[in-house]
Design an enzyme around this catalytic site. Structure first.
Site, PDB file in Angstrom:
ATOM      1  N   PHE A 172       0.806  -1.229   0.000  1.00 18.23           N
ATOM      2  CA  PHE A 172       0.000   0.000   0.000  1.00 18.23           C
ATOM      3  C   PHE A 172       0.837   1.276   0.000  1.00 18.23           C
ATOM      4  CE2 PHE A 172       0.944  -0.158   4.538  1.00 18.23           C
ATOM      5  CZ  PHE A 172       1.124   1.185   4.836  1.00 18.23           C
ATOM      6  N   GLU A 199      -4.952  -3.776  -2.196  1.00 16.13           N
ATOM      7  CA  GLU A 199      -6.404  -3.585  -2.065  1.00 16.13           C
ATOM      8  C   GLU A 199      -6.724  -2.313  -1.286  1.00 16.13           C
ATOM      9  OE1 GLU A 199      -4.551  -5.926  -0.792  1.00 16.13           O
ATOM     10  OE2 GLU A 199      -4.997  -6.267   1.328  1.00 16.13           O
ATOM     11  N   SER A 249       5.127  -7.048   3.153  1.00 13.30           N
ATOM     12  CA  SER A 249       5.606  -7.513   4.463  1.00 13.30           C
ATOM     13  C   SER A 249       6.304  -8.868   4.361  1.00 13.30           C
ATOM     14  CB  SER A 249       4.410  -7.644   5.402  1.00 13.30           C
ATOM     15  OG  SER A 249       3.569  -8.676   4.924  1.00 13.30           O
ATOM     16  N   CYS A 304       9.575   1.790   3.267  1.00 12.42           N
ATOM     17  CA  CYS A 304      10.469   0.670   3.616  1.00 12.42           C
ATOM     18  C   CYS A 304      11.881   1.173   3.836  1.00 12.42           C
ATOM     19  CB  CYS A 304      10.456  -0.371   2.523  1.00 12.42           C
ATOM     20  SG  CYS A 304      11.124   0.271   1.003  1.00 12.42           S
ATOM     21  N   GLU A 417       9.279  -4.096  12.976  1.00 11.06           N
ATOM     22  CA  GLU A 417       9.152  -2.951  12.075  1.00 11.06           C
ATOM     23  C   GLU A 417       7.900  -2.179  12.512  1.00 11.06           C
ATOM     24  OE1 GLU A 417       7.887  -3.827   8.034  1.00 11.06           O
ATOM     25  OE2 GLU A 417       9.081  -2.166   7.269  1.00 11.06           O
TER      26      GLU A 417
END
Ligand code: NAD
Length: 531
Positions: A172, A199, A249, A304, A417
């Site tokens: 996303f 999504e 992920s 990230c 994370e």
């Protein structure tokens, strides 16, 4: 151009009119060149994270529709792979022009669905646009190799051929950049593609596909199927898909890596991160603090390559020096807090917003839980953004900049994370200790050092196990002529995204050995050798 003219601007029109209509638009799939409404019985709401308004509804694509998309890609492949590479490049040349022209509309879609500020959304698109620009030189990138006369009258050369149908599964956090890391390289190499956008924010992918078709991408070369786990599993299992690009992920990435590999596919899987910024005592204070703020809180920490952990390095030589360096670290933390407090948290469409909301209520809860775990484990909460209220956007998933100090490697807030606007500060009494902290972390996406010492920077570059190193550069994401080179738990696969490795990922080498000389007169059954 064979794209479907009637439907092309449709989704964009729908989205723009949604503010006034009561029924949110359904996000279409793209199958064989047509944007089609799914017959799915279930849809997921795409929610504006700043307001909780339903922007659109994304279908859980049926298996038949998924198969139709793969079949369209398979049918389009023979003709597309035989389309001259110069023609494929020209489609990209036109595509980059159309992206530039539609930058504002794309950015608005990203901000509406994902929450990041409009300025940051422009950056998201621009970083993807650079990959499209890079793909315009594919003829050179895809060149093979040639060695003449490997034996008498014999030459060997290698070709880089497209694989067939490839697929991409997106996260996303970069709704434009990451789809653009994937399909432009794949299709310009001559492959056809099935894209599964996130999504949570599928709008930018649909708009980009509309533009790619307007640029001349033939029907079936790029297809889009929406959905979640079932669609992803269908991609992993499908015998006609040869390669899968994934970004997201570790849970999803390692599942996809194992499941798709079991079906003999090649996979590139870019996953989670915990990026550290190491601050040496000789770092330039102002520049470093600004870099830490931008890299820690930009995009509400949902990058990230966000620098989510700062390691301030002291000096353990003597007691007096230790005291002095502790004092220096405290001053730096105080300044960091002061500057973080000045950042404006608001809806991404507000012109003065520095950071927007996080993607969902669940993400906010998870981030708040990790902040609390830090406090419970003994870290000091220097700045707490959990209870922020943004006037006019009271329902938004906002978290203000948050700073935890005195964090140690055993704490959950360090090991996990966080993926939110939370800066975790640690201390190391020496540079070697800092290097050790970084290398013991399971992730290895990026790491940055802030120093004025060339020798220290060089040692850092040589010894750190992260794939992307910044020297006084907080977010060292390489431009597309290099590759995005995550390491350790941040990447699974052999061939990274974009750059030379990206072209290698989307192509198969064929090696040809040819002999053009007078017919030999004798027969030898011995293994041929080059003599
Ligand atoms: P996510 O893994 O939840 O979702 C990514 C994609 O995988 C989505 O399309 C989703 O539908 C699908 N998916 C999710 N769970 C699945 C499952 N159990 N089975 C099959 N498919 C599944 O990731 P996200 O929350 O969208 O993105 C954030 C993550 O992505 C962070 O960990 C971040 O570090 C990572 N990320 C990494 C990079 C990189 O280059 N290393 C870049 C961007 C984001």
């Amino acid at each position: 151009h064979q794209g479907n003219n009637n439907l092309r601007p449709r989704f964009l029109r729908c989205l723009l009119s949604t503010m006034s209509s009561t029924q949110p638009p359904r996000v279409p799939n793209l199958i064989g060149g047509s944007f089609v409404d799914s017959q799915a019985s279930s849809h997921i709401d795409v929610i504006n994270p700043a307001t909780q308004e339903v922007v659109s509804q994304v279908p859980l694509t049926t298996n038949e529709e998924f198969k139709a998309a793969v079949s369209a890609a398979k049918q389009a492949f023979p003709s597309w792979r035989n389309t001259p590479i110069t023609t494929r490049q020209r489609v990209m040349l036109k595509f980059q022009e159309l992206i530039r022209k539609n930058m504002d509309k794309l950015a608005l879609s990203i901000t509406t669905e994902q929450g990041k500020t409009l300025k940051d959304a422009h950056g998201d698109i621009f970083r993807g646009l650079e990959v499209v620009e890079h793909a315009c030189g594919m003829a050179t990138l895809q060149m093979g190799e040639y060695v003449p006369n490997v034996s008498n009258g014999v030459d060997t050369y290698s070709l880089r051929e497209p694989l067939g149908v490839c697929a991409g599964i997106c996260p996303f956090n970069f709704p434009a950049m990451i789809p653009l890391w994937m399909f432009p390289i794949a299709v310009t190499c001559g492959n056809t593609f099935v894209l599964k956008p996130s999504e949570k924010d599928p709008g930018a992918s649909v708009m980009l596909a509309e533009l790619a078709m307007e640029a001349g991408l033939p029907n079936g070369v790029l297809n889009i199927v929406h959905g979640t786990n079932d669609t992803v599993n269908a991609i992993c299992d499908d015998d006609d898909i040869r390669a899968v690009s994934f970004v997201g992920s570790n849970t999803a990435g390692m599942h996809i890596y194992a499941r798709a590999a079991a079906k003999g596919k090649r996979i590139q899987s870019n996953m989670g991160a915990k990026n550290h910024g190491v601050v040496l005592p000789d770092a330039h204070v102002d520049a470093t603090l600004n870099a830490l703020l931008a890299a820690g809180f930009g995009a509400a920490g949902q990058r990230c390559m966000a620098l989510s952990t700062v390691v301030f390095v002291g000096n353990s030589k003597s007691c007096t020096e230790r005291l002095a360096s502790t004092c220096l670290i405290r001053t730096r933390e105080d300044k960091l807090v002061e500057r973080a407090k000045a950042l404006k948290v608001s809806c991404g469409t507000e012109p003065d917003a520095d950071l927007g909301p996080v993607i969902s209520k669940q993400a906010k809860e998870r981030i708040c839980r990790l902040i609390q775990s830090g406090v419970d484990d003994g870290a000091k909460l220097l700045l707490d953004g959990r209870n922020i209220v943004v006037p006019g956007y009271e329902k938004g998933n906002f978290i203000g900049p948050t700073i935890l100090s005195g964090v140690t490697p055993d704490m959950e807030c360090y090991k996990e994370e966080i993926f939110g606007p939370v800066l975790v500060c640690m201390e190391a009494s020496s540079f070697d200790e800092a290097i050790d902290i970084l290398n013991r972390n399971k992730y290895g996406n990026g790491a940055a050092i802030f120093t004025s010492s060339g020798a220290a920077a060089r040692k850092f570059q040589m010894e750190i196990e992260a794939g992307q190193i910044g020297i006084n550069v907080p977010i060292p994401v390489p431009l597309p002529f290099f590759s995005f080179t995550g390491n350790k738990a941040s990447f699974a696969g052999d061939l990274n995204f974009y750059g030379k490795a990206g072209v290698d990922f989307f192509t198969q080498i064929k090696t040809v050995t040819q002999q053009w000389k007078d017919i030999p007169t004798s027969v030898s059954l011995a293994m041929p050798t080059s003599q």
